[in-house]
Design a protein around this motif. Structure first.
Motif, PDB file in Angstrom:
ATOM      1  N   PRO A   1       0.338  -1.353  -0.203  1.00  0.00           N
ATOM      2  CA  PRO A   1      -0.223   0.009  -0.550  1.00  0.00           C
ATOM      3  C   PRO A   1       0.560   1.362   0.428  1.00  0.00           C
ATOM      4  CG  PRO A   1       0.028  -1.100   2.281  1.00  0.00           C
ATOM      5  CD  PRO A   1       0.938  -1.806   1.141  1.00  0.00           C
ATOM      6  N   TYR A   2       0.425   2.750  -0.197  1.00  0.00           N
ATOM      7  CA  TYR A   2       0.988   3.514  -0.989  1.00  0.00           C
ATOM      8  C   TYR A   2       1.852   4.234   0.679  1.00  0.00           C
ATOM      9  CZ  TYR A   2      -2.599   6.273   1.473  1.00  0.00           C
ATOM     10  OH  TYR A   2      -3.626   6.846   3.069  1.00  0.00           O
ATOM     11  N   TRP A   3       1.264   3.843   1.790  1.00  0.00           N
ATOM     12  CA  TRP A   3       1.824   4.315   3.185  1.00  0.00           C
ATOM     13  C   TRP A   3       3.008   3.010   3.328  1.00  0.00           C
ATOM     14  CZ3 TRP A   3       0.713   0.296   6.241  1.00  0.00           C
ATOM     15  CH2 TRP A   3      -0.418  -0.654   5.811  1.00  0.00           C
TER      16      TRP A   3
ATOM     17  N   ARG B   1       5.184   2.901   1.569  1.00  0.00           N
ATOM     18  CA  ARG B   1       6.747   2.922   1.008  1.00  0.00           C
ATOM     19  C   ARG B   1       7.449   4.299   0.433  1.00  0.00           C
ATOM     20  NH1 ARG B   1       4.361   1.996  -5.017  1.00  0.00           N
ATOM     21  NH2 ARG B   1       1.788   3.109  -3.575  1.00  0.00           N
ATOM     22  N   GLY B   2       7.543   5.098   1.820  1.00  0.00           N
ATOM     23  CA  GLY B   2       7.882   6.607   1.807  1.00  0.00           C
ATOM     24  C   GLY B   2       9.417   6.263   3.042  1.00  0.00           C
TER      25      GLY B   2
ATOM     26  N   SER C   1       4.169   3.228   7.925  1.00  0.00           N
ATOM     27  CA  SER C   1       3.619   3.588   8.407  1.00  0.00           C
ATOM     28  C   SER C   1       3.118   3.524   9.919  1.00  0.00           C
ATOM     29  CB  SER C   1       2.978   1.607   7.884  1.00  0.00           C
ATOM     30  OG  SER C   1       1.007   1.765   8.953  1.00  0.00           O
TER      31      SER C   1
ATOM     32  N   LEU D   1       3.402   7.673  10.134  1.00  0.00           N
ATOM     33  CA  LEU D   1       2.096   7.617  10.034  1.00  0.00           C
ATOM     34  C   LEU D   1       0.920   7.625  10.696  1.00  0.00           C
ATOM     35  CD1 LEU D   1       1.726   6.960   6.425  1.00  0.00           C
ATOM     36  CD2 LEU D   1       2.365   8.828   6.919  1.00  0.00           C
ATOM     37  N   SER D   2       1.016   6.890  11.882  1.00  0.00           N
ATOM     38  CA  SER D   2       0.677   7.255  12.880  1.00  0.00           C
ATOM     39  C   SER D   2       0.320   7.641  14.049  1.00  0.00           C
ATOM     40  CB  SER D   2       0.382   5.826  13.508  1.00  0.00           C
ATOM     41  OG  SER D   2      -0.585   4.786  12.265  1.00  0.00           O
ATOM     42  N   TRP D   3       1.911   7.679  14.446  1.00  0.00           N
ATOM     43  CA  TRP D   3       2.216   8.945  14.830  1.00  0.00           C
ATOM     44  C   TRP D   3       2.319  10.338  14.221  1.00  0.00           C
ATOM     45  CZ3 TRP D   3       5.673  12.685  14.494  1.00  0.00           C
ATOM     46  CH2 TRP D   3       6.725  13.139  16.091  1.00  0.00           C
TER      47      TRP D   3
ATOM     48  N   CYS E   1      10.853   8.999   7.553  1.00  0.00           N
ATOM     49  CA  CYS E   1       9.521   9.308   7.099  1.00  0.00           C
ATOM     50  C   CYS E   1       9.418  11.351   7.373  1.00  0.00           C
ATOM     51  CB  CYS E   1       8.637   8.047   7.893  1.00  0.00           C
ATOM     52  SG  CYS E   1       8.921   6.404   7.251  1.00  0.00           S
TER      53      CYS E   1
END
Lengths: 258, 258
Positions: B32-34, B36-37, B43, B46-48, B70
């Motif tokens: 999923p896109y999230w 691959r950064g 992931s 992103l949650s943090w 990230c």
């Protein structure tokens, strides 16, 4: 010559695939990771979602139509679940630091819809909130009593109960029509032993969620309860008065309750 | 045979590149896109970041070390700038709906650091906030007076002024040591013509940002100002009392001011 032409065409395809692979590789340089979700670029929808979650877009009626695939990918691709679990971990860590008095007045307030139990299955049909709010359809869905538990919140609920907190479930759902089915749905999903569930009565029908929930919390505080934490997926769960010592906003990019 | 072997090896490489390209393609299915950064999966970060932006992690001292790449990718890859601009568009749309009275008392409150002017160049050196807050180093940076404008906010500032609002800049920066350089920095970056800039005086040094900023806003309200909007990158800019009719949280995943 046809074979050579075909080989050249193939070679070109392969080169462009390699070029794409390099572009799309894990370096995250070009295109960056946030531009590759849900088909087209999700960058504008990531901005919309962050702004919505931080209450900068208030009030909004629907998810922007162009964000359908991005929000869908967020909800079904795992990140939404990650985000919920992360917030719940923060809540648990905060709750662990609280010394529970023996007087039975240490309280938590939890919202119900998309806090304890999930409406994602319903919102899938409503294009993850791109379709406008449909009260009769939502009522029919709620009447099924089939909302699954949001697992991390169910774990939090159990933990809070075991720690000696009194847990109050506070929801804008209509008491008269949805009271029984909601209680049964919650029970079936493991939400058992809470102190009280408080739904919206006929007399409270015209009020905004902030007003209604403030009034409920005011009564709890007047009864002597100390609201240590207040958990909801809507800012209207967490705003107003008597909001609690700490509030926690669970993600929900699908709808906005004013 | 060597040539054929080489061709087979190449073919294998190409097939694996194609496989990777398909995996990494814009379908957003796998991975999923999230995820691959910034090299590894973003992931958890992103949650943090979402939890930090929604004030669920309060208080935090540093960005988690594993989120360095990230958060760096977020800040430098364009998404941060997108997110800021999106919030500013929301603010402008809200401001356009306000009827400005002729009495000169319609006010906005803007924070300075990472609201009007950017410290991203400084925080790059501090690993985007993975390194702990370093007051002497930050003071040296601020003394340079080289913080660039955050362009969308500069545009908002101009628009608010043109619309007849009184703009107050309120900052926790120390008045004595940083007052002059801050005013010059702001002037150089186009922040000209605001009603007043209010910095932290020696007497206010011990106070939390929420207390200090509440006190400043209290005085404005007592002077008759109507605070229509309050814009900051920190929740402590937007909490407390007299927060304004609406508050707007700009993104800032690099540091937390209690």
């Amino acid at each position: 010559m046809i074979i050579i032409g075909e080989m050249v065409r193939r070679a070109r395809e392969i080169i462009s695939m390699i070029f794409f692979a390099v572009l799309s590789s894990a370096t995250g340089v070009t295109p960056p990771y946030w531009s590759r979700g849900g088909g087209a670029s999700c960058s504008p929808c990531l901005s919309w979602r962050l702004a919505a979650e931080t209450n900068n877009v208030e009030p909004w009626r629907t998810v922007p139509a162009h964000c359908f695939s991005c929000i869908g990918a967020y909800i079904t691709g795992g990140q939404y679940q990650h985000d919920v679990r992360f917030v719940v971990e923060q809540i648990m860590s905060y709750a662990e630091g609280i010394t529970v008095a023996g007087d039975g007045l240490d309280a938590w307030v939890l919202d119900v819809d998309d806090t304890c139990i999930s409406n994602v299955d319903y919102y899938k049909v409503k294009r993850y909130g791109c379709d406008p709010y449909d009260p009769p359809a939502f009522r029919s869905w709620a009447m099924e009593g089939a909302c699954p538990a949001i697992q991390p919140v169910a774990e939090l609920f159990t933990k809070l109960m075991k720690s000696g907190f009194k847990v109050f479930l506070v929801t804008g759902r209509d008491e008269e029509t949805l009271g029984q089915v909601t209680v049964e749905n919650l029970h079936r999903e493991g939400f058992i032993g809470y102190e009280r569930i408080i739904l919206r009565t006929a007399a409270e029908k015209g009020r905004s969620a902030v007003e209604f929930k403030t009034e409920i919390r005011r009564r709890l505080v007047e009864q002597g309860y100390r609201i240590w934490g207040n958990v909801g997926d809507q800012w209207s769960d967490l705003q107003g008065q008597f909001v609690g010592k700490r509030t926690f906003k669970l993600p929900n990019p699908m709808y906005f309750v004013p």
